[in-house]
Design a protein around this motif. Sequence first.
Motif: not given
Length: 355
Positions: A18-21, A23-24, A53, A63
């Motif tokens: 996923t895009s969340s992963q 970014l992490r 992403a 960030e």
Amino acid sequence: MNIPFSILDLAPVVTGSTSSQALRNTIDLARHADRLGYTRYWLAEHHGMPGIASSAPSVLIAEIAAATSRLRIGAGGIMLPNHAPLIVAEQFGTLEALHPGRIDLGVGRNAGIEPRVGKALRISPENQSVEDFTRKLIELRNYFDEDSFAVPAAGNRPPVWLLGSSVRSAKMAALLGLRFAFAHHLNEKQTTPALDAYREAFRPSVELEKPYALITVPIICAETDTRARKLAEPGALAFVELQNLGIGQSPRAQLPTMEEVDNYRYSSADREIVNTYFESQVIGGQETVRTKLDDLIKRTEADEIMATGMVYCNKDLLRSYELLAGLYSDGACVWARAREHADISRSSLGASSTS
């Protein structure tokens, strides 16, 4: 042969993730790069691409700057036709005010944007011209002057870089007295001519006294040549599929898995595409990578290498950058010089931004 090394990251979204992963993973990689001693960490700007992403570099920069301690964090780059110069200046002036001496602003002019994205960004043919880009770039730089109304950009000037992949962009950077980042990974045959043109045409500016150029290079390093090539195969397959697209077809959204690579039936034409892909990359064990990089640095006389890599598994990418960091004199010499250069750059920037 010791020069600064840096990283360009696109925050890739791989198949099944996923895009969340993504970014992490980017934040993890930045922390890793910070510990290893890389000089700078840049985020690219891409829109409407399910496999990437990094659509909001300024947000990611904030960030990552907060999550690291010594890396220079920047945009590689902000596509200026997509933005009002004032907004870019305010964003990066804010970043520089919050993280003084650690922010880079790379800008580029990317006309190859998907029609629906261009429509959503209110892009028109007029604001994709070279003339409009030059005007916006000059306007952007002026907002960082001490007497500018663009608070907090006024007096908080990050180093400005011009990104490019042609001799024309190199000459523009030279005439404006800017640092230059050449996309060797996109146009390797023009790297040496572009850097030669940049140095020949360079005019000193308030921001920069002498030319400084980095090149972005696709690098995958592993324990052996065989392992490195295996890690690079998903990227090679994605490249094959891109080359084989028919009219009106959309490219693969995300980086393929190792299983997809193993199950793909390559034609003889596909194999030729794969060979071309690998020839343009720096892929191998440490000694192979060292040999290729030494040759590239000697040929181009680049001041800095910015590595970029597309690997399916994030832990393999972390390991690749770890092995790369240990290449030259066990890492000590190159990173010492990188830190020294960063200190000099911060010092000269501080002097210029008050003049």
